[in-house]
Scaffold this active site. Structure first.
Site, PDB file in Angstrom:
ATOM      1  N   HIS A  13     -24.297   4.132  38.637  1.00 21.78           N
ATOM      2  CA  HIS A  13     -24.234   2.776  38.077  1.00 21.78           C
ATOM      3  C   HIS A  13     -22.831   2.512  37.540  1.00 21.78           C
ATOM      4  CE1 HIS A  13     -24.266   4.510  34.056  1.00 21.78           C
ATOM      5  NE2 HIS A  13     -25.298   5.245  34.407  1.00 21.78           N
TER       6      HIS A  13
HETATM    7  P1  TYD Z   1     -28.857   6.166  32.422  1.00 22.12           P
HETATM    8  O1  TYD Z   1     -27.674   5.591  31.681  1.00 22.12           O
HETATM    9  O2  TYD Z   1     -29.236   5.523  33.732  1.00 22.12           O
HETATM   10  O3  TYD Z   1     -28.639   7.716  32.647  1.00 22.12           O
HETATM   11  P2  TYD Z   1     -27.579   8.509  33.558  1.00 22.12           P
HETATM   12  O4  TYD Z   1     -26.415   7.610  33.823  1.00 22.12           O
HETATM   13  O5  TYD Z   1     -27.229   9.687  32.765  1.00 22.12           O
HETATM   14  O6  TYD Z   1     -28.262   8.935  34.804  1.00 22.12           O
HETATM   15  O7  TYD Z   1     -30.094   6.162  31.415  1.00 22.12           O
HETATM   16  C1  TYD Z   1     -31.307   6.814  31.741  1.00 22.12           C
HETATM   17  C2  TYD Z   1     -32.407   6.156  30.935  1.00 22.12           C
HETATM   18  O8  TYD Z   1     -32.180   6.335  29.541  1.00 22.12           O
HETATM   19  C3  TYD Z   1     -32.526   4.647  31.185  1.00 22.12           C
HETATM   20  O9  TYD Z   1     -33.919   4.326  31.207  1.00 22.12           O
HETATM   21  C4  TYD Z   1     -31.911   4.039  29.959  1.00 22.12           C
HETATM   22  C5  TYD Z   1     -32.128   5.075  28.871  1.00 22.12           C
HETATM   23  N1  TYD Z   1     -31.033   5.086  27.883  1.00 22.12           N
HETATM   24  C6  TYD Z   1     -31.279   4.661  26.590  1.00 22.12           C
HETATM   25  O10 TYD Z   1     -32.404   4.246  26.237  1.00 22.12           O
HETATM   26  N2  TYD Z   1     -30.258   4.681  25.679  1.00 22.12           N
HETATM   27  C7  TYD Z   1     -29.016   5.125  26.021  1.00 22.12           C
HETATM   28  O11 TYD Z   1     -28.087   5.141  25.156  1.00 22.12           O
HETATM   29  C8  TYD Z   1     -28.780   5.571  27.370  1.00 22.12           C
HETATM   30  C9  TYD Z   1     -27.432   6.062  27.797  1.00 22.12           C
HETATM   31  C10 TYD Z   1     -29.819   5.530  28.264  1.00 22.12           C
END
Ligand code: TYD
Length: 135
Positions: free
Chosen positions: A52
């Site tokens: 993303h």
């Molecule tokens: P995501 O940022 O997509 O994780 P990564 O980039 O590490 O693969 O986040 C994964 C899940 O966690 C998504 O459902 C959003 C949630 N999340 C939060 O609730 N708070 C946060 O600060 C972050 C970074 C993610």
């Protein structure tokens, strides 16, 4: 802002035979005010995270333990950075598509972020990202 701005910053180290210490101060060692800190842990070896971009959020990634590779893409250029030292921070400006790949088992990735968590700040579709990056 593009992948050329995704730089690895050297964080201060206080060396000590009893163990080293690294600290991070906002606006001094990261170029933004820190609104949020999160960490990725219990990541299975070889796993992939990310996939993303953020519209506004800036981040600093630190490998607190273990190692992983960060594949960066601004819609024009790509580059890859492997993080494995806890005194190095990878700065990501907004609008950088990132994949975190090839985690070694037991890795911990700490992220300092300039914004509170907001799903509306995410671009999770690569085609949409390319369109937005082309402006
Ligand atoms: P995501 O940022 O997509 O994780 P990564 O980039 O590490 O693969 O986040 C994964 C899940 O966690 C998504 O459902 C959003 C949630 N999340 C939060 O609730 N708070 C946060 O600060 C972050 C970074 C993610």
């Amino acid at each position: 802002m593009g992948v050329a701005d995704c730089q690895v910053f050297e964080l201060p180290i206080v060396h000590d035979p009893q163990g080293n210490l690294t600290f991070i101060e906002q606006k001094r060692h990261v170029p933004f005010e820190i609104a949020r800190v999160y960490h990725l842990y219990d990541v299975p070896g070889g796993a992939t995270r990310g996939g993303h971009a953020h519209r506004d959020c800036e981040e600093l990634l630190v490998a607190m333990s273990g190692s992983f590779e960060v594949v960066l893409d601004d819609g024009r250029e790509k580059k890859s950075v492997r993080l494995s030292r806890s005194h190095l921070g990878l700065y990501l400006p907004p609008m950088i598509w990132r994949e975190l790949i090839d985690f070694s088992s037991g890795s911990v990735c700490m992220v300092l972020a300039s914004e509170y968590y907001d799903e509306a700040d995410y671009i999770r579709d690569y085609g949409e990202f390319l369109g937005a990056a082309a402006g």
